[in-house]
Every structure is written in C-alpha cells, then in structure tokens.
Write a protein that holds these residues in place. Structure first.
Motif, PDB file in Angstrom:
ATOM      1  N   GLU A  26      -8.133  13.721  -8.694  1.00  0.00           N
ATOM      2  CA  GLU A  26      -8.221  13.373 -10.112  1.00  0.00           C
ATOM      3  C   GLU A  26      -7.139  12.389 -10.567  1.00  0.00           C
ATOM      4  N   GLN A  27      -6.122  12.145  -9.747  1.00  0.00           N
ATOM      5  CA  GLN A  27      -5.037  11.253 -10.156  1.00  0.00           C
ATOM      6  C   GLN A  27      -5.483   9.791 -10.154  1.00  0.00           C
ATOM      7  N   SER A  28      -4.943   9.004 -11.085  1.00  0.00           N
ATOM      8  CA  SER A  28      -5.340   7.599 -11.226  1.00  0.00           C
ATOM      9  C   SER A  28      -4.424   6.641 -10.471  1.00  0.00           C
ATOM     10  N   ARG A  29      -3.438   7.161  -9.749  1.00  0.00           N
ATOM     11  CA  ARG A  29      -2.499   6.321  -9.012  1.00  0.00           C
ATOM     12  C   ARG A  29      -3.150   5.745  -7.759  1.00  0.00           C
ATOM     13  N   ASP A  30      -2.736   4.529  -7.371  1.00  0.00           N
ATOM     14  CA  ASP A  30      -3.267   3.884  -6.165  1.00  0.00           C
ATOM     15  C   ASP A  30      -2.450   4.340  -4.948  1.00  0.00           C
ATOM     16  N   VAL A  31      -2.793   5.521  -4.459  1.00  0.00           N
ATOM     17  CA  VAL A  31      -2.084   6.124  -3.325  1.00  0.00           C
ATOM     18  C   VAL A  31      -3.114   6.618  -2.314  1.00  0.00           C
ATOM     19  N   ILE A  32      -2.896   6.307  -1.050  1.00  0.00           N
ATOM     20  CA  ILE A  32      -3.714   6.856   0.027  1.00  0.00           C
ATOM     21  C   ILE A  32      -3.015   8.107   0.553  1.00  0.00           C
ATOM     22  N   THR A  33      -3.714   9.226   0.521  1.00  0.00           N
ATOM     23  CA  THR A  33      -3.115  10.510   0.878  1.00  0.00           C
ATOM     24  C   THR A  33      -3.810  11.129   2.076  1.00  0.00           C
TER      25      THR A  33
ATOM     26  N   GLU B 102      -2.745   3.616  11.346  1.00  0.00           N
ATOM     27  CA  GLU B 102      -3.951   3.060  10.731  1.00  0.00           C
ATOM     28  C   GLU B 102      -3.647   2.396   9.393  1.00  0.00           C
ATOM     29  N   TYR B 103      -2.710   2.936   8.635  1.00  0.00           N
ATOM     30  CA  TYR B 103      -2.424   2.405   7.301  1.00  0.00           C
ATOM     31  C   TYR B 103      -1.029   1.769   7.265  1.00  0.00           C
ATOM     32  N   SER B 104      -0.027   2.535   6.986  1.00  0.00           N
ATOM     33  CA  SER B 104       1.347   2.024   6.965  1.00  0.00           C
ATOM     34  C   SER B 104       2.279   3.214   7.020  1.00  0.00           C
ATOM     35  N   GLU B 105       3.555   2.943   7.191  1.00  0.00           N
ATOM     36  CA  GLU B 105       4.528   4.028   7.205  1.00  0.00           C
ATOM     37  C   GLU B 105       4.463   4.814   5.889  1.00  0.00           C
ATOM     38  N   ILE B 106       4.587   6.134   5.988  1.00  0.00           N
ATOM     39  CA  ILE B 106       4.563   6.977   4.800  1.00  0.00           C
ATOM     40  C   ILE B 106       5.620   6.482   3.817  1.00  0.00           C
ATOM     41  N   SER B 107       5.184   6.188   2.607  1.00  0.00           N
ATOM     42  CA  SER B 107       6.106   5.603   1.630  1.00  0.00           C
ATOM     43  C   SER B 107       6.501   6.567   0.523  1.00  0.00           C
ATOM     44  N   GLU B 108       5.829   7.729   0.438  1.00  0.00           N
ATOM     45  CA  GLU B 108       6.210   8.727  -0.555  1.00  0.00           C
ATOM     46  C   GLU B 108       6.328  10.089   0.118  1.00  0.00           C
ATOM     47  N   ASN B 109       7.360  10.828  -0.216  1.00  0.00           N
ATOM     48  CA  ASN B 109       7.571  12.174   0.304  1.00  0.00           C
ATOM     49  C   ASN B 109       7.230  13.164  -0.801  1.00  0.00           C
ATOM     50  N   THR B 110       6.048  13.747  -0.730  1.00  0.00           N
ATOM     51  CA  THR B 110       5.569  14.649  -1.774  1.00  0.00           C
ATOM     52  C   THR B 110       5.554  16.072  -1.241  1.00  0.00           C
TER      53      THR B 110
ATOM     54  N   ASN C  18      -7.118  21.965   8.514  1.00  0.00           N
ATOM     55  CA  ASN C  18      -8.003  21.217   7.628  1.00  0.00           C
ATOM     56  C   ASN C  18      -7.301  19.974   7.104  1.00  0.00           C
ATOM     57  N   PHE C  19      -8.075  18.929   6.898  1.00  0.00           N
ATOM     58  CA  PHE C  19      -7.509  17.662   6.437  1.00  0.00           C
ATOM     59  C   PHE C  19      -8.293  17.138   5.248  1.00  0.00           C
ATOM     60  N   SER C  20      -7.602  16.392   4.402  1.00  0.00           N
ATOM     61  CA  SER C  20      -8.229  15.716   3.262  1.00  0.00           C
ATOM     62  C   SER C  20      -7.672  14.301   3.178  1.00  0.00           C
ATOM     63  N   PHE C  21      -8.574  13.319   3.204  1.00  0.00           N
ATOM     64  CA  PHE C  21      -8.205  11.949   2.871  1.00  0.00           C
ATOM     65  C   PHE C  21      -8.585  11.721   1.416  1.00  0.00           C
ATOM     66  N   VAL C  22      -7.607  11.408   0.596  1.00  0.00           N
ATOM     67  CA  VAL C  22      -7.859  11.051  -0.803  1.00  0.00           C
ATOM     68  C   VAL C  22      -7.489   9.578  -0.932  1.00  0.00           C
ATOM     69  N   VAL C  23      -8.505   8.742  -1.185  1.00  0.00           N
ATOM     70  CA  VAL C  23      -8.330   7.299  -1.056  1.00  0.00           C
ATOM     71  C   VAL C  23      -8.865   6.594  -2.307  1.00  0.00           C
TER      72      VAL C  23
ATOM     73  N   MET D 103       0.843  -1.189   0.000  1.00  0.00           N
ATOM     74  CA  MET D 103       0.000   0.000   0.000  1.00  0.00           C
ATOM     75  C   MET D 103       0.887   1.251   0.000  1.00  0.00           C
ATOM     76  N   VAL D 104       0.700   2.132  -0.967  1.00  0.00           N
ATOM     77  CA  VAL D 104       1.465   3.370  -1.061  1.00  0.00           C
ATOM     78  C   VAL D 104       0.714   4.473  -0.326  1.00  0.00           C
ATOM     79  N   THR D 105       1.410   5.192   0.541  1.00  0.00           N
ATOM     80  CA  THR D 105       0.780   6.285   1.276  1.00  0.00           C
ATOM     81  C   THR D 105       1.648   7.531   1.158  1.00  0.00           C
ATOM     82  N   GLN D 106       0.995   8.697   1.259  1.00  0.00           N
ATOM     83  CA  GLN D 106       1.749   9.945   1.258  1.00  0.00           C
ATOM     84  C   GLN D 106       1.092  10.946   2.203  1.00  0.00           C
ATOM     85  N   PHE D 107       1.909  11.809   2.772  1.00  0.00           N
ATOM     86  CA  PHE D 107       1.494  12.819   3.733  1.00  0.00           C
ATOM     87  C   PHE D 107       1.966  14.165   3.216  1.00  0.00           C
ATOM     88  N   ILE D 108       1.029  15.084   2.969  1.00  0.00           N
ATOM     89  CA  ILE D 108       1.354  16.366   2.346  1.00  0.00           C
ATOM     90  C   ILE D 108       0.878  17.496   3.251  1.00  0.00           C
ATOM     91  N   VAL D 109       1.720  18.497   3.451  1.00  0.00           N
ATOM     92  CA  VAL D 109       1.359  19.670   4.239  1.00  0.00           C
ATOM     93  C   VAL D 109       1.502  20.915   3.369  1.00  0.00           C
TER      94      VAL D 109
END
Length: 315
Positions: free
Chosen positions: A25-32, A205-213, A84-89, A1-7
């Motif tokens: 709108e992105q088609s990638r399988d990433v939980i943000t 809840e998910y996994s360690e952040i795997s992408e630094n965006t 404010n927070f946004s979950f994009v899943v 599972m790919v996850t990313q955390f953005i501020v």
C-alpha cells in the motif's frame, strides 16, 4: 533505484501478511524483498472456500492457523520448514522474469536447477517446491510465494483437501507426489542458509540494498495493526463461505471453479464463486456479467477464457 530487504521475526501468519500488505500500500518507489515464515498454517486464495479446501477440524485441533491472502491461486501449507518470499515492486519496474530469477539464482547456489512451470510454479527435478501468486496494487504490484525446504509432508496431506479432478488432471494419485522438499535434493539447504543466498541474488539482479528496514519497527505502526486485525477476523476468513453450497463446478486449464447461484424470477440475483484462479479481475468480471441476466438468455462470448468458462457453467 532504492531497494530494501526485510526479514520477519514472527511466525504468526496474521502479522506477516499484515506487513506484506502494508508494504504493497505504500506509495514510495522502493523494490522490496521480504522473507517470512509461518507456524503450522494453511494459506488459501482470496476466492477459495475454506470448508472445501481445508481439514479445519484437524488444523484447529493441532493449534494451527487458517490464513486467507488477497491474491488468487490455490491452498498451500506453511510450517517451520517453509521460507516465504514477497516481491513488492513499483508498477513500472515489476518484471516477473527478473523476480523468478532471484529465486532460481539462490537455489542454483546449492547446485539445483529450478524451472518455471504452468501458471505459477517453480520445479526442481520435475516436482514443485514453490507455488506463487500475484496481485496489483495502486502503487505496487505483488509477487509472493513459498519455498518448500523441510516441510512436514504428513501435515500437508493431513490439512489440505485436494480436488480429485485436479489430481487426475495432473496424472497423480496424491498431493504428496507433486511436491518436493529442497532438502531432499540437497541436505545443505535450510531456511537460514538460503536467506543470504536470496539476499545476494536480489543484490545481483537489482542493486545493493540501500535501505535497512527492521521488521520489529514496522509492526508497531497503526496501519499494520489495522491490517493484522482484518486478516485475523472471522469475517475475512469464513463469513461469506459458511452457507456456500456449490451448484456447479468445473476444472479448466486456468484452474477450478465452483459456482453457487441465487435465482429470482428466472434471473441471476446473486452469484458466489469459489476458485483457485490467479486472475481475480476475471472472476469479478464474470460475477458482474452474470448478475441480472435471465437464465434462458444466451450470453455472448467475451474473449476472456476464464470469464467465458465460468459463464458456461451458469447459463
């Protein structure tokens, strides 16, 4: 599972919502999990009438912003005391309970118990500190909301125009009495202290952040600029509402609605809906069912409570 955390490093609401919608709108399988703050902004739902919901004269005089999101729900106020927070899943992984649990676990780190209430609220001590809204995209679903930490309650009451029927329904006399700053319950909570707790809860809840965006790189993209221009435009914010005059209105369990009907030859030629309903699909269904229908015709129940309540106001 790919996850990313953005501020976000912006307080301009149009950049922040542009990035959020770009991620959806992105088609990638990433939980943000995306965190952002707006400066002095009233945010309204996709189908709300700004002239009825917001004290625009006061907001503009104070240098504030009006922002319209693509989700349903009611008007909320953002300032530097909000986070404010946004979950994009991705659609297959979207789970409202898991997403709410991230917020609840982060707040629990400060000794506070948060509960989900009603359609879209999070409460502490029976008072609302977070309003949430939802939408479905082609690839991803969105769950976003605000966390009230040290918001200016005077500004909140100054800029919002709560409906009397809605206040009476909740048994309160003012918009202030329904909300709470988390810092009132624990003065150690700030946006800066809450963000690492949210990141830790997201990891748990998910996994360690795997992408630094980096936010600063995202806002350079042409698609983000296009979205920024859309959300900042007069057409998106105001145009269809300038001549909106509600002819009928109602307050229901699912929210409030105001209806403006254009009639030609005893038939509904057009219909406009102003509503804080979360179910945008139901609003559009009701609108399509009403257009072209004679006013003296009895409309059969659809089984969708939102649709049937709206049609009951029209016919």
């Amino acid at each position: 599972m790919v996850t990313q955390f953005i501020v976000s490093n912006q307080t301009n609401p149009y950049w922040n919502i542009a990035v959020e919608n770009y991620l959806v709108e992105q088609s990638r399988d990433v939980i943000t999990l995306y965190l952002w703050r707006n400066r002095r902004t009233v945010v309204i739902g996709q189908n709300q009438n700004p002239f009825a919901e917001v004290n625009l004269e006061a907001l503009e005089a104070d240098g504030g912003y009006l922002m319209r999101r693509r989700t349903g729900g009611g008007a909320v106020y953002h300032d530097d005391g909000n986070l404010n927070f946004s979950f994009v899943v991705p659609k297959a992984l979207y789970d409202l309970q898991r997403q709410f649990s991230v917020i609840q676990r982060a707040v629990a780190a400060f000794g506070l118990e948060a509960e989900v209430s009603g359609r879209n609220d999070l409460l502490c001590d029976g008072r609302k500190f977070s309003g949430n809204a939802f939408s479905k995209g082609e690839y991803n679903d969105l769950h976003h909301g605000t966390i009230l930490i040290r918001g200016n309650m005077s500004d909140l009451a100054r800029y919002l125009k709560p409906k009397l029927a809605k206040l009476q329904k909740h048994g309160v006399s003012s918009v202030r009495s329904r909300v709470v700053n988390l810092a009132e319950l624990n003065p150690d909570i700030t946006a800066e202290s809450l963000m690492p707790r949210l990141r830790a809860a997201f990891n748990s809840e998910y996994s360690e952040i795997s992408e630094n965006t980096k936010f600063s790189e995202i806002i350079k993209l042409p698609d983000v600029r296009r979205l920024y221009e859309q959300f900042a435009s007069d057409e998106w914010l105001y145009s269809r509402w300038r001549n909106f005059t509600a002819q009928r209105s109602g307050q229901f369990d699912w929210g409030g609605v105001e209806v403006a009907v254009t009639v030609k030859d005893n038939t509904v030629a057009d219909i406009q809906l102003a509503s804080d309903a979360l179910d945008l699909d139901a609003l559009e269904t009701a609108r399509k069912l009403a257009i072209g229908t004679p006013l003296d015709r009895k409309v059969a129940p659809t089984g969708n409570r939102v649709v049937d309540d709206i049609l009951s106001l029209v016919f």
